[in-house]
Design an enzyme around this catalytic site. Structure first.
Site, PDB file in Angstrom:
ATOM      1  N   ASN A   1       0.873  -1.180   0.000  1.00 48.25           N
ATOM      2  CA  ASN A   1       0.000   0.000   0.000  1.00 48.25           C
ATOM      3  C   ASN A   1       0.906   1.226   0.000  1.00 48.25           C
ATOM      4  O   ASN A   1       1.900   1.251   0.712  1.00 48.25           O
ATOM      5  CB  ASN A   1      -0.847  -0.050   1.287  1.00 48.25           C
ATOM      6  CG  ASN A   1      -1.827   1.092   1.364  1.00 48.25           C
ATOM      7  OD1 ASN A   1      -2.012   1.830   0.403  1.00 48.25           O
ATOM      8  ND2 ASN A   1      -2.455   1.234   2.515  1.00 48.25           N
ATOM      9  N   GLY A   2       0.601   2.224  -0.812  1.00 45.03           N
ATOM     10  CA  GLY A   2       1.430   3.434  -0.830  1.00 45.03           C
ATOM     11  C   GLY A   2       2.076   3.626  -2.188  1.00 45.03           C
ATOM     12  O   GLY A   2       1.687   3.000  -3.170  1.00 45.03           O
TER      13      GLY A   2
ATOM     14  N   GLU B   1     -20.003  21.196   1.902  1.00 48.31           N
ATOM     15  CA  GLU B   1     -20.084  19.785   2.314  1.00 48.31           C
ATOM     16  C   GLU B   1     -21.283  19.100   1.641  1.00 48.31           C
ATOM     17  O   GLU B   1     -21.183  17.947   1.195  1.00 48.31           O
ATOM     18  CB  GLU B   1     -20.174  19.719   3.850  1.00 48.31           C
ATOM     19  CG  GLU B   1     -20.320  18.334   4.450  1.00 48.31           C
ATOM     20  CD  GLU B   1     -19.217  17.352   4.104  1.00 48.31           C
ATOM     21  OE1 GLU B   1     -18.190  17.739   3.524  1.00 48.31           O
ATOM     22  OE2 GLU B   1     -19.407  16.156   4.393  1.00 48.31           O
TER      23      GLU B   1
ATOM     24  N   LYS C   1     -20.937  15.879  -0.820  1.00 52.17           N
ATOM     25  CA  LYS C   1     -21.665  14.616  -0.624  1.00 52.17           C
ATOM     26  C   LYS C   1     -22.381  14.219  -1.912  1.00 52.17           C
ATOM     27  O   LYS C   1     -22.333  13.076  -2.338  1.00 52.17           O
ATOM     28  CB  LYS C   1     -22.707  14.717   0.503  1.00 52.17           C
ATOM     29  CG  LYS C   1     -22.188  14.863   1.911  1.00 52.17           C
ATOM     30  CD  LYS C   1     -21.550  13.607   2.475  1.00 52.17           C
ATOM     31  CE  LYS C   1     -20.101  13.498   2.141  1.00 52.17           C
ATOM     32  NZ  LYS C   1     -19.104  14.047   2.991  1.00 52.17           N
TER      33      LYS C   1
ATOM     34  N   HIS D   1     -21.771  37.820  -8.368  1.00 55.11           N
ATOM     35  CA  HIS D   1     -20.465  38.182  -8.926  1.00 55.11           C
ATOM     36  C   HIS D   1     -20.028  37.219 -10.029  1.00 55.11           C
ATOM     37  O   HIS D   1     -18.834  37.081 -10.286  1.00 55.11           O
ATOM     38  CB  HIS D   1     -19.420  38.251  -7.812  1.00 55.11           C
ATOM     39  CG  HIS D   1     -19.722  39.321  -6.805  1.00 55.11           C
ATOM     40  ND1 HIS D   1     -19.611  40.664  -7.080  1.00 55.11           N
ATOM     41  CD2 HIS D   1     -20.221  39.242  -5.537  1.00 55.11           C
ATOM     42  CE1 HIS D   1     -19.979  41.375  -6.023  1.00 55.11           C
ATOM     43  NE2 HIS D   1     -20.358  40.534  -5.073  1.00 55.11           N
TER      44      HIS D   1
ATOM     45  N   LYS E   1     -11.680   5.216   0.945  1.00 58.84           N
ATOM     46  CA  LYS E   1     -11.997   5.869   2.221  1.00 58.84           C
ATOM     47  C   LYS E   1     -10.822   6.643   2.794  1.00 58.84           C
ATOM     48  O   LYS E   1     -10.970   7.767   3.222  1.00 58.84           O
ATOM     49  CB  LYS E   1     -12.467   4.809   3.220  1.00 58.84           C
ATOM     50  CG  LYS E   1     -12.840   5.355   4.583  1.00 58.84           C
ATOM     51  CD  LYS E   1     -14.226   5.908   4.596  1.00 58.84           C
ATOM     52  CE  LYS E   1     -14.616   6.553   5.907  1.00 58.84           C
ATOM     53  NZ  LYS E   1     -15.584   7.623   5.700  1.00 58.84           N
TER      54      LYS E   1
HETATM   55  C1  F6R Z   1     -15.663  13.018   1.795  1.00 66.96           C
HETATM   56  C2  F6R Z   1     -14.523  12.313   2.314  1.00 66.96           C
HETATM   57  C3  F6R Z   1     -13.164  12.845   2.024  1.00 66.96           C
HETATM   58  C4  F6R Z   1     -12.366  12.884   3.333  1.00 66.96           C
HETATM   59  C5  F6R Z   1     -10.912  13.321   3.084  1.00 66.96           C
HETATM   60  C6  F6R Z   1     -10.135  13.448   4.377  1.00 66.96           C
HETATM   61  O1  F6R Z   1     -16.851  12.371   2.102  1.00 66.96           O
HETATM   62  O2  F6R Z   1     -14.664  11.336   2.971  1.00 66.96           O
HETATM   63  O3  F6R Z   1     -13.215  14.099   1.446  1.00 66.96           O
HETATM   64  O4  F6R Z   1     -12.998  13.766   4.209  1.00 66.96           O
HETATM   65  O5  F6R Z   1     -10.284  12.389   2.256  1.00 66.96           O
HETATM   66  O6  F6R Z   1     -10.132  12.257   5.076  1.00 66.96           O
HETATM   67  P1  F6R Z   1      -9.775  12.198   6.609  1.00 66.96           P
HETATM   68  O7  F6R Z   1     -10.827  12.942   7.349  1.00 66.96           O
HETATM   69  O8  F6R Z   1      -9.753  10.735   6.933  1.00 66.96           O
HETATM   70  O9  F6R Z   1      -8.429  12.844   6.776  1.00 66.96           O
END
Ligand code: F6R
Length: 609
Positions: A99-100, A484, A488, A507, A604
């Site tokens: 991973n990475g 936000e 979403k 504007h 995620k």
């Molecule tokens: C949107 C979402 C991403 C995270 C972003 C930061 O729904 O999940 O925009 O908010 O990748 O992730 P964290 O909070 O884990 O640093």
């Protein structure tokens, strides 16, 4: 960003690998694969593109057997989504999952090609495994030594697990800038990039630290730190229940997580409200409270949804605590030369605690003379938590849906508590703190109330799901909520959405207005409502279609739909008004039939910069 699972046991682990890697699918779902060492000491590898369910299908009638194995679910970085690029990768007797990103993989690949290695994929991962093989062959020493030598040559952030048919009772794990945990069993041990993968098998975890190399065998584990000394890492007993990672009565994790928000907020408040009057953060030491007394500026850095929470808190820090606060997207913060304000305190916000951009920003900030730093994070043991001086956990519970929901509202809850605490410390009186505690106590009930209005939101979603573009508007602390809400919607429904501060519409963006671009406006009935009403008029007179979320009375012209939001105290309005927008995005995506929990191209936790 990619999920890793590995096991070394006394039993057949094929079912475990498949089930566990499926639970990590939220980290990446372009393709998946696994490798086992079979009874004849050979690798058996199965890989396929698409979701883990495809891998399960492909392994079904193969009667696979192995007591040691690796599995991986991929979010493509180097090389397109293809079976060849899917992990595990193999070089002779060594197999790897990773991973990475290896930043110098191109140069290493050229070097290894000159040594005669043939590459079957475009990945940086195959570079690592050939390099390991080359190092071991060159020195004739152990794979562990080959690993030490290879790591010196690798640049980037990564975690990996390797197994070796020459020693098939041991896994080697490396953690460098991307998380890995060891799950301790009885006579068997496991490795994963997230505890969710292992919760049905163990509750005892070791979080590897930056630079650690672990040798994991069925009966024991040995960990070397980055200086190559043997170290004992703390065993953490997880309090996360396996049940938490099930969808229960909900169709999607995102839906479950939206409806869980009253509980998540209650958990965030629990043990932090003293006699229900004042706020206590037992996690923060006395020294930190001293810093709060002296700070004159706050710098917050975050990404995505966490960045939007930070933007709301800027308004709170400045209007309630009178402390100047700057908020910046982490990747931007790390990309420029910074001038640090006098007596500035550095805060990171993150659900996962593994976001590479945010981690890099934290590391940079440490060299810049901030008074101190704090992370507000949902994942205990994560890299941000380990590397920060202080941590306030959001206690949202595990969030599996790729689109963040409950982590946002619990971040805001912690931020508002922090503002209240700092005001009391600085002003040496706690009337504002007491007022905020009272309001925060009511917040979960208020959210329960608005969640009950879901049928109305479903009706709006039915009218909007076929639209191609939308605009979200909000003023002051509602502007981040508009951002936000738009994020979403984009993430899970793939509808293009833009957010603007309401006053900014005239504007430029007003040119876009026609009956094909619905406008979503969140407008609590506060001192700004008259200005927002003027904006609504500007849109109406140009034939725009408006959906207003407000507790104010509105003049309902033919193009206006009003969603009547129940009354809420002004200070918590941002936490409250995001709920109908989360529901709206969810029900629109549901009507469109998109993959809500695993939207295309996303993962995620974003552990690459
Ligand atoms: C949107 C979402 C991403 C995270 C972003 C930061 O729904 O999940 O925009 O908010 O990748 O992730 P964290 O909070 O884990 O640093």
């Amino acid at each position: 960003m990619c999920g890793i699972v590995a096991a070394v046991t006394q039993r057949n682990i094929i079912d475990f690998l498949l089930e566990s890697i499926q639970r990590l699918e939220y980290r990446g779902y372009d393709s998946s694969g696994l490798a086992l060492i079979n009874k004849n000491n050979n690798f058996i590898r199965v890989r396929c593109i698409g979701k883990v369910s495809q891998l399960i299908k492909k392994t079904k009638n193969k009667k696979l057997f192995g007591k040691i194995g690796l599995a991986h679910t991929r979010w493509a970085t180097h090389g397109k989504v293809s079976e060849e690029n899917t992990h595990p990768h193999i070089s002779s007797h060594i197999a790897i999952v990773h991973n990475g990103i290896i930043e110098n993989s191109f140069q290493l690949r050229l070097f290894l090609e000159k040594q005669g290695y043939i590459f079957y994929s475009d990945t940086d991962t195959e570079v690592i495994v050939h390099l390991l093989h080359w190092e071991q062959k060159k020195t004739g020493k152990s794979l562990l030594e080959a690993m030490h030598n290879s790591l010196i040559r690798l640049h980037g952030n990564y975690s990996m697990v390797v197994m070796d048919t020459h020693n098939s009772s041991r896994l080697i794990a490396v953690c460098s800038g991307s998380p890995l945990i060891i799950g301790l069993g009885i006579g068997e041990n496991f490795i994963a990039s997230d505890q969710i993968a292992l919760l049905n098998i163990t509750k005892r975890f070791i979080y590897l630290k930056e630079g650690d190399i672990a040798i994991v065998q069925p009966e024991q584990t040995q960990i070397f730190n980055k200086h190559n000394s043997i170290v004992q890492r703390k065993i953490i007993q997880s309090d996360v229940q396996y049940e938490c990672v099930k969808k229960g009565k909900y169709k999607h994790y995102m839906e479950k997580e939206i409806y869980e928000q009253p509980t998540s907020i209650r958990n965030t408040l629990k043990h932090r409200l003293k006699n229900n009057k004042t706020i206590d953060f037992p996690e923060l030491g006395v020294q930190e409270k001293n810093i709060f007394l002296h700070l004159e500026h706050i710098q917050i850095v975050a990404c995505g949804t966490s960045y939007h929470a930070a933007m709301v808190s800027k308004h709170w820090f400045e209007s309630i605590a009178n402390i100047p606060c700057d908020v910046e997207v982490a990747s931007e913060f790390s990309s420029r030369k910074l001038a640090v304000r006098k007596k500035s305190f550095f805060i990171t916000l993150s659900q996962s605690g593994e976001t590479a951009d945010t981690l890099t920003a934290l590391r940079i900030s440490k060299k810049l003379g901030y008074l101190g730093n704090l992370t507000i994070c949902n994942m205990k043991g994560s890299s941000l938590v380990q590397e920060s001086d202080n941590c306030l956990l959001t206690k949202a519970g595990i969030e599996i849906g790729v689109a963040s929901t409950k982590s946002f509202t619990t971040q805001l809850t912690v931020l508002l508590m922090l503002v209240a605490k700092i005001v009391s410390i600085k002003q040496k009186k706690n009337d504002i703190e007491k007022k905020i505690v009272k309001i925060l106590n009511i917040l979960p009930y208020r959210i329960e109330e608005i969640l009950k209005k879901n049928q109305e939101i479903k009706n709006i979603a039915k009218k909007l799901y076929h639209t191609k573009n939308m605009i979200f508007l909000g003023r002051r602390d509602q502007y981040p909520i508009a951002m936000e809400g738009a994020l979403k919607l984009k993430e899970i429904s793939y509808i293009h959405a833009e957010a603007y501060p309401s006053g900014e519409l005239k504007h430029g963006p007003l040119a876009l207005i026609d009956k094909n671009i619905p406008i979503i406006i969140t407008a609590p009935n506060n001192s700004l409502i008259e200005k927002t009403k003027k904006n609504i008029q500007e849109i109406c007179s140009r034939g725009g279609l408006i959906y207003i979320f407000s507790d104010a009375e509105m003049n309902l012209e033919k193009n206006i739909t009003l969603f009547k939001v129940p009354y809420v105290e002004e200070i918590i309005a941002p936490i409250f008004y995001i709920i109908p927008l989360q529901l709206l995005a969810y029900y629109i995506a549901l009507s469109k039939g998109t993959n809500i929990d695993q939207p295309r191209n996303l993962a995620k936790s974003v552990t690459v910069e």
